[in-house]
Scaffold this active site. Structure first.
Site, mmCIF file in Angstrom:
data_model
loop_
_atom_site.group_PDB
_atom_site.id
_atom_site.type_symbol
_atom_site.label_atom_id
_atom_site.label_comp_id
_atom_site.label_asym_id
_atom_site.label_seq_id
_atom_site.Cartn_x
_atom_site.Cartn_y
_atom_site.Cartn_z
ATOM 1 C CG HIS A 47 -0.325 -0.182 2.163
ATOM 2 N ND1 HIS A 47 0.306 0.821 3.190
ATOM 3 C CD2 HIS A 47 -0.182 -1.507 3.325
ATOM 4 C CE1 HIS A 47 0.692 0.376 4.405
ATOM 5 N NE2 HIS A 47 0.582 -1.122 4.204
ATOM 6 C CG HIS A 50 4.417 -1.372 2.002
ATOM 7 N ND1 HIS A 50 3.172 -2.127 1.668
ATOM 8 C CD2 HIS A 50 4.996 -1.875 3.053
ATOM 9 C CE1 HIS A 50 3.060 -2.734 2.647
ATOM 10 N NE2 HIS A 50 4.125 -2.805 3.632
ATOM 11 C CE LYS A 84 0.996 -2.004 13.394
ATOM 12 N NZ LYS A 84 2.376 -1.690 13.149
ATOM 13 N NE ARG A 88 1.838 -5.807 12.615
ATOM 14 C CZ ARG A 88 2.611 -5.685 11.771
ATOM 15 N NH1 ARG A 88 3.194 -6.732 11.556
ATOM 16 N NH2 ARG A 88 3.311 -4.729 11.745
ATOM 17 C CD GLN A 173 13.593 -4.169 12.048
ATOM 18 O OE1 GLN A 173 12.494 -4.542 12.348
ATOM 19 N NE2 GLN A 173 13.894 -3.155 11.249
ATOM 20 C CG ASP A 194 7.708 3.097 11.618
ATOM 21 O OD1 ASP A 194 8.644 3.324 10.825
ATOM 22 O OD2 ASP A 194 6.674 2.480 11.311
ATOM 23 C CE LYS A 229 2.899 4.227 10.335
ATOM 24 N NZ LYS A 229 3.370 2.776 10.152
ATOM 25 C CE LYS A 232 -3.354 2.156 7.305
ATOM 26 N NZ LYS A 232 -3.392 0.729 7.172
ATOM 27 C CB THR A 233 -9.400 5.811 2.471
ATOM 28 O OG1 THR A 233 -9.978 4.655 2.273
ATOM 29 C CG2 THR A 233 -8.479 6.432 1.532
#
Length: 409
Positions: A47, A50, A84, A88, A173, A194, A229, A232-233
């Site tokens: 999206h 990215h 967040k 998740r 990571q 972030d 961010k 987003k809609t």
RNA sequence: GGGAGAGUUCCCGAGUGGCCAAAGGGGACAGACUGUAAAUCUGCUGCUUUAUAGCUUCGAUGGUCCGAAUCCAUCCUCUCCCA
């Protein structure tokens, strides 16, 4: 001599934080650098969030560097807690694999994977095989819990509760970076701002384990002026997959962007020269609108194609100037069974076309004057549309900007 | 493991037996104003052909009661304090 990519990033305002600016500039001008950015395949399409990372990788590749796309097939099983507020949803391995495949397909539009000019690797390849005790002894020793808890990215989660599995995300990571350096001589990690904590974790780990100097660079996040961010809609993310977000909708998303964001987005996302962007007259509505149109056009051609961008542009122009151009607007073909006595109730049509979630909502829209059919305003909830009108395709306008063609089988 | 508390409609959050489809705010949606912007103002926000009506909803399941978001039991999830 061409401008250093790093300076180009800086001048366009892309860079948020860097571990060592001078060293990075130096490195990028002296050699072909292998660098990586991680993407967690949590959905089956990329999206807008990215998008900026892809643009950056593309720039880097053009400047002769080698991008590694790291798919987080392994890390996704854990879930990044950064920023967040809730844990998740856990994805199964099959879902993750499917998403990763879709990512790869979409990314090849931006990045050239031929002849090893770019690599795509999946951290599931090493993370899944990890042995817990070995990992703790090799990697775990290098992390200070005190330090991690103090990190900004865990703050919000400490109030809400953070599970151990998520707490480990940072280690994984960081470990990725170590592996990539060892195997591919990868020297830099890129990410959204972030990701800063996670990235410096990896830089430090490389130094501690192998005394290796590697660098991290984070980029400005695309946010609205409320700090949310972008991309987003109400309906969810703006996807890069034309099946999920049509080129027209994609175009309109940028066309309708807030005044205050236009210049910033042009700088961050397009190749339009800086001087040109800075010279845009922000005091006149007409010039601001032209800039938005330009932004929408450029981005649509990049993500979809120039042809798609032209279509979206002309459709939009026609619609907003009052001409009905049914060619490229979203459309629905309804089943014949909503027609009775040679006509169909407007409420049924609205629900059938997905313009309203329920008849109650459809009624509200009509009563409040939000619906027009073929240019005529409808204000009676009991109104109907004649069958022959539907056969030719009726154009329904909902609100100010949403057009939808409805026809019948 | 012991103790305390919480789970309400998209989100936050009121509501402790009927006046509750559930206050208030945010968001979303629609209207006015505009530049396909923002701000502002107005309306609207569970479903059902209109409804002073019916149906579904207040973590889950079962129960008490003429009547439950509210009371009881069990379970699930979360938070906090002690270990």
């Amino acid at each position: 001599m061409e401008q250093n990519v790093f300076d180009m990033f800086k001048s366009r305002g892309l860079v948020a934080q860097a571990t060592d600016e001078d060293a990075i500039r130096d490195l990028l001008s002296k050699e072909k650098v292998t660098f990586y950015t991680g993407f967690d395949p949590t959905a089956d399409s990329l999206h807008v969030g990215h998008f900026m990372q892809l643009i950056i990788m593309r720039h880097m590749q053009k400047a002769g560097h080698r991008p590694i796309i790291l798919l987080g097939g392994g890390t996704t099983m854990v879930g990044d807690p950064t920023g967040k507020t809730d844990m998740r949803k856990m994805l199964t391995q099959e879902e993750i694999q499917h998403n990763a495949d879709e990512f790869k397909r979409q990314m090849s539009k931006f990045i050239d994977f031929s002849d090893g000019k770019a690599l795509m690797v999946n951290n599931a390849d090493w993370l899944l095989k990890l042995n817990y005790l070995d990992f703790l002894r090799e990697i775990g020793v290098h992390f200070s819990v005190n330090k991690m808890l103090a990190a900004e990215c865990f703050k919000s989660r400490l109030e809400k509760g953070l599970s151990f599995i998520e707490f480990n995300y940072m280690l994984m990571q960081s470990y990725d970076f170590l592996r990539l350096r060892r195997e591919y001589n990868c020297k830099m990690e890129f990410g959204g701002n972030d990701q800063w904590s996670n990235i410096i974790g990896g830089v430090e780990l490389n130094r501690r384990c192998d005394s290796a100097d590697v660098y991290g660079l984070t980029f400005t996040l695309l946010t609205t002026k409320e700090g949310k961010k972008m991309g987003k809609t109400e309906k969810g993310a703006v996807w890069l997959d034309p099946e999920k977000t049509s080129p027209y909708e994609f175009f309109q998303y940028w066309r309708n962007i807030d005044d205050a964001e236009v210049q910033n987005c042009l700088k961050l996302l397009t190749d339009i020269p800086l001087e040109e962007i800075e010279n845009i007259d922000m005091t006149s509505g007409a010039s601001i609108n032209a800039a938005k149109e330009r932004l929408a056009f450029e981005l649509t051609s990049l993500v979809h194609s120039t042809e798609d961008a032209e279509k979206a542009l002309s459709t939009a122009k026609n619609l907003f100037s009052g001409d009905m151009d049914a060619e490229h607007m979203p459309s629905t073909v309804l089943n014949a069974d909503i027609v009775a006595d040679g006509k169909a109730a407007i409420l049924d049509v609205l629900v059938g076309a997905g313009l309203a979630a329920s008849k109650g909502e459809a009624r509200r829209l009509v009563v409040q004057g939000g619906i027009s059919v073929d240019g005529d305003k409808i204000d009676d909830a009991a109104a109907t549309i004649a069958l022959d009108k539907l056969k030719n395709g009726a154009i329904i306008k909902k609100g100010k900007k949403i057009y939808h063609k409805v026809s019948i089988l």
